[in-house]
Design a protein around this motif. Structure first.
Motif, PDB file in Angstrom:
ATOM      1  N   GLU A   1       0.844  -1.189   0.000  1.00  5.41           N
ATOM      2  CA  GLU A   1       0.000   0.000   0.000  1.00  5.41           C
ATOM      3  C   GLU A   1       0.882   1.242   0.000  1.00  5.41           C
ATOM      4  OE1 GLU A   1      -2.922   0.175   3.020  1.00  5.41           O
ATOM      5  OE2 GLU A   1      -3.857  -1.761   2.514  1.00  5.41           O
ATOM      6  N   ILE A   2       0.691   2.088  -0.991  1.00  6.96           N
ATOM      7  CA  ILE A   2       1.469   3.323  -1.101  1.00  6.96           C
ATOM      8  C   ILE A   2       0.549   4.485  -0.736  1.00  6.96           C
ATOM      9  CG2 ILE A   2       2.886   4.746  -2.619  1.00  6.96           C
ATOM     10  CD1 ILE A   2       3.216   2.270  -4.405  1.00  6.96           C
ATOM     11  N   GLN A   3       0.782   5.037   0.448  1.00  7.10           N
ATOM     12  CA  GLN A   3      -0.054   6.131   0.933  1.00  7.10           C
ATOM     13  C   GLN A   3       0.562   7.490   0.588  1.00  7.10           C
ATOM     14  OE1 GLN A   3      -0.556   5.374   5.133  1.00  7.10           O
ATOM     15  NE2 GLN A   3      -1.674   3.465   4.814  1.00  7.10           N
ATOM     16  N   ASP A   4      -0.269   8.536   0.680  1.00  4.00           N
ATOM     17  CA  ASP A   4       0.180   9.902   0.348  1.00  4.00           C
ATOM     18  C   ASP A   4       0.812   9.938  -1.034  1.00  4.00           C
ATOM     19  OD1 ASP A   4      -0.616  10.868   2.901  1.00  4.00           O
ATOM     20  OD2 ASP A   4       1.242  10.096   3.758  1.00  4.00           O
ATOM     21  N   LEU A   5       0.155   9.311  -1.979  1.00  2.00           N
ATOM     22  CA  LEU A   5       0.703   9.180  -3.331  1.00  2.00           C
ATOM     23  C   LEU A   5       0.992  10.529  -3.967  1.00  2.00           C
ATOM     24  CD1 LEU A   5       1.357   7.147  -5.632  1.00  2.00           C
ATOM     25  CD2 LEU A   5      -1.002   7.511  -6.441  1.00  2.00           C
ATOM     26  N   SER A   6       0.202  11.530  -3.675  1.00  2.00           N
ATOM     27  CA  SER A   6       0.380  12.842  -4.308  1.00  2.00           C
ATOM     28  C   SER A   6       1.701  13.498  -3.941  1.00  2.00           C
ATOM     29  CB  SER A   6      -0.776  13.770  -3.913  1.00  2.00           C
ATOM     30  OG  SER A   6      -0.848  13.919  -2.496  1.00  2.00           O
ATOM     31  N   ARG A   7       2.351  13.048  -2.876  1.00  2.00           N
ATOM     32  CA  ARG A   7       3.622  13.632  -2.456  1.00  2.00           C
ATOM     33  C   ARG A   7       4.823  13.005  -3.170  1.00  2.00           C
ATOM     34  NH1 ARG A   7       2.717  13.826   4.150  1.00  2.00           N
ATOM     35  NH2 ARG A   7       0.802  15.086   4.110  1.00  2.00           N
ATOM     36  N   PHE A   8       4.602  11.910  -3.894  1.00  2.00           N
ATOM     37  CA  PHE A   8       5.707  11.250  -4.579  1.00  2.00           C
ATOM     38  C   PHE A   8       6.090  12.004  -5.846  1.00  2.00           C
ATOM     39  CE2 PHE A   8       4.377   8.199  -1.608  1.00  2.00           C
ATOM     40  CZ  PHE A   8       5.266   7.134  -1.555  1.00  2.00           C
ATOM     41  N   GLN A   9       7.373  12.025  -6.141  1.00  2.00           N
ATOM     42  CA  GLN A   9       7.876  12.758  -7.309  1.00  2.00           C
ATOM     43  C   GLN A   9       7.375  12.135  -8.603  1.00  2.00           C
ATOM     44  OE1 GLN A   9      12.086  13.587  -7.405  1.00  2.00           O
ATOM     45  NE2 GLN A   9      12.217  13.683  -5.176  1.00  2.00           N
ATOM     46  N   ARG A  10       7.060  13.008  -9.553  1.00  2.00           N
ATOM     47  CA  ARG A  10       6.626  12.582 -10.882  1.00  2.00           C
ATOM     48  C   ARG A  10       7.699  12.938 -11.900  1.00  2.00           C
ATOM     49  NH1 ARG A  10       2.966  11.661  -7.565  1.00  2.00           N
ATOM     50  NH2 ARG A  10       0.767  11.353  -8.086  1.00  2.00           N
ATOM     51  N   ARG A  11       7.667  12.181 -13.021  1.00  2.00           N
ATOM     52  CA  ARG A  11       8.503  12.495 -14.177  1.00  2.00           C
ATOM     53  C   ARG A  11       9.974  12.690 -13.813  1.00  2.00           C
ATOM     54  NH1 ARG A  11       3.518  14.371 -14.860  1.00  2.00           N
ATOM     55  NH2 ARG A  11       2.483  14.003 -16.861  1.00  2.00           N
ATOM     56  N   SER A  12      10.493  11.782 -13.048  1.00  2.00           N
ATOM     57  CA  SER A  12      11.908  11.802 -12.691  1.00  2.00           C
ATOM     58  C   SER A  12      12.412  10.362 -12.704  1.00  2.00           C
ATOM     59  CB  SER A  12      12.126  12.416 -11.305  1.00  2.00           C
ATOM     60  OG  SER A  12      11.645  11.553 -10.297  1.00  2.00           O
ATOM     61  N   CYS A  13      13.680  10.203 -12.453  1.00  2.00           N
ATOM     62  CA  CYS A  13      14.237   8.849 -12.390  1.00  2.00           C
ATOM     63  C   CYS A  13      14.124   8.267 -10.989  1.00  2.00           C
ATOM     64  CB  CYS A  13      15.708   8.862 -12.829  1.00  2.00           C
ATOM     65  SG  CYS A  13      15.914   9.189 -14.586  1.00  2.00           S
ATOM     66  N   LYS A  14      13.436   8.964 -10.090  1.00  2.00           N
ATOM     67  CA  LYS A  14      13.307   8.506  -8.722  1.00  2.00           C
ATOM     68  C   LYS A  14      12.532   7.192  -8.664  1.00  2.00           C
ATOM     69  CE  LYS A  14      13.290   8.694  -4.166  1.00  2.00           C
ATOM     70  NZ  LYS A  14      14.527   8.452  -3.402  1.00  2.00           N
ATOM     71  N   ALA A  15      13.132   6.183  -8.039  1.00  2.00           N
ATOM     72  CA  ALA A  15      12.481   4.887  -7.890  1.00  2.00           C
ATOM     73  C   ALA A  15      12.094   4.693  -6.430  1.00  2.00           C
ATOM     74  CB  ALA A  15      13.407   3.764  -8.350  1.00  2.00           C
ATOM     75  N   TYR A  16      10.930   4.121  -6.200  1.00  2.00           N
ATOM     76  CA  TYR A  16      10.438   3.845  -4.856  1.00  2.00           C
ATOM     77  C   TYR A  16      10.323   2.326  -4.679  1.00  2.00           C
ATOM     78  CZ  TYR A  16       9.302   8.796  -4.939  1.00  2.00           C
ATOM     79  OH  TYR A  16       9.374  10.162  -5.047  1.00  2.00           O
TER      80      TYR A  16
END
Length: 354
Positions: A22-37
């Motif tokens: 479950e990934i919560q607070d999805l809106s805070r995650f970076q978009r359009r980058s190479c960032k991997a979670y």
């Protein structure tokens, strides 16, 4: 009377597991980058840990608006496997999940398999679509894992008729030495197939732990002050071992073979096994586990300590007892292989020494 044909069936029985992220607070995650979670480990299958990894778009124009999702082998060993990833639809039900199914293949240590275009971010984040609820998205990973050599083969015996029966196996009232040779070869092949199947079945019995009635633990690998013995306790929590060469006790060893209260504090979980299997394969285990005068044979005592073994060597040793197989990785570790052979001497498992 026609002979019934032999039916030989080979199959691989994988270990299966499902993990949920479950990934919560999805809106805070970076978009359009190479960032991997990364989820970290969310399931264990076939002795390997697996997890999930996502990227919300990427710098490349082609994937800038796509959900990228991967399954990751987080363990340090190679294995065969097949995976399915689901992006869970939390409002409309399982029939509306996005299901991504991978092909069977070899998973190297730390490798990842997945999709750069699992689904569009726009579709995933659409409030009417049902994938994101309360700023939370849910992913599931289903893994099937197996060893490449873990093929279970089962053979049905050939139905034989007496020589000379019309239309029988021999085809006429007289039979040649070549026919007898083929018959002998067929019997040998079936016997080999049955032995292989039996080993596979016993290996599965060990892996599953069904009906296990004894816990196999290990005392660790350690040399004494004289440098002549191995197998004494690696910590003071495990007692009862005395060096056979120099008769010196390891630090913390108690008289009478007592086991300290913290003996269970081992790095790896103990093995679950079956008394009768161990006793059948080793005359030493037979005396320890089935003779009334031995501690391990007493009612309510369900622990067996392997002197001169760590978790890896103990696992190889017990697996050989069940399957007559030494894992391929053992041949690459000469030191551990020596300890394995020492166990075979100690417990008189003669087939391991041949």
């Amino acid at each position: 009377m026609a002979a019934a044909s032999a039916a030989v069936v080979s199959r691989i029985v994988p270990d299966e597991a499902v993990g949920r992220w479950e990934i919560q607070d999805l809106s805070r995650f970076q978009r359009r980058s190479c960032k991997a979670y990364s989820s970290g480990p969310i399931l264990v299958a076939g002795g390997s840990h697996f997890g999930l990894l996502i990227r919300l778009g990427g710098k490349d124009t082609e994937f800038a608006s796509e959900l990228q999702v991967y399954a990751v082998n987080l363990s340090g060993k190679r294995t065969m496997g097949q995976h399915t990833i689901r992006v869970v639809n939390q409002t409309r039900g399982r029939d509306y999940d996005v299901v991504l199914s991978g092909e069977p293949g070899l998973w190297d240590a730390k490798s990842e398999w997945g999709w750069k275009q699992a689904m569009s971010l726009e579709n995933m984040e659409d409030s009417e679509a049902g994938f994101v609820v309360d700023d939370t998205v849910v992913l599931e990973l289903y893994m099937q894992v197996w060893e490449a050599e873990a093929v279970r083969t089962q053979g049905a015996p050939v139905a034989m008729v007496r020589p000379g029966a019309p239309g029988g196996f021999w085809g006429s009232s007289s039979f040649s030495s070549s026919a007898l040779l083929h018959h002998s070869s067929a019997q040998h092949a079936l016997a080999s197939s049955s032995a292989f199947s039996l080993a596979a079945d016993f290996g599965e019995l060990l892996r599953s732990g069904r009906g296990a009635d004894i816990t196999v633990k290990w005392a660790g690998l350690q040399t004494c002050a004289a440098g002549t013995c191995a197998g004494l306790a690696a910590c003071s929590g495990i007692c009862g071992g005395v060096c056979e060469a120099c008769h010196a006790a390891a630090p913390g060893i108690a008289a009478g073979g007592a086991v300290c209260a913290d003996a269970s504090k081992l790095e790896e979980p103990p093995l679950r096994a079956h008394r009768l299997v161990l006793a059948t394969r080793s005359p030493v285990f037979e005396r320890m586990l089935l003779s009334s005068g031995m501690r391990e044979a007493q009612q309510g005592f369900d622990e067996l300590y392997l002197e001169g073994a760590d978790a890896k060597v103990a696992s190889w040793f017990v697996r050989f007892i069940y399957t007559d197989e030494v894992p391929a990785e053992a041949w690459d570790d000469q030191e551990a292989l020596c300890f394995l052979l020492a166990l075979a001497h100690r417990y008189q498992v003669q087939s391991l020494l041949e």
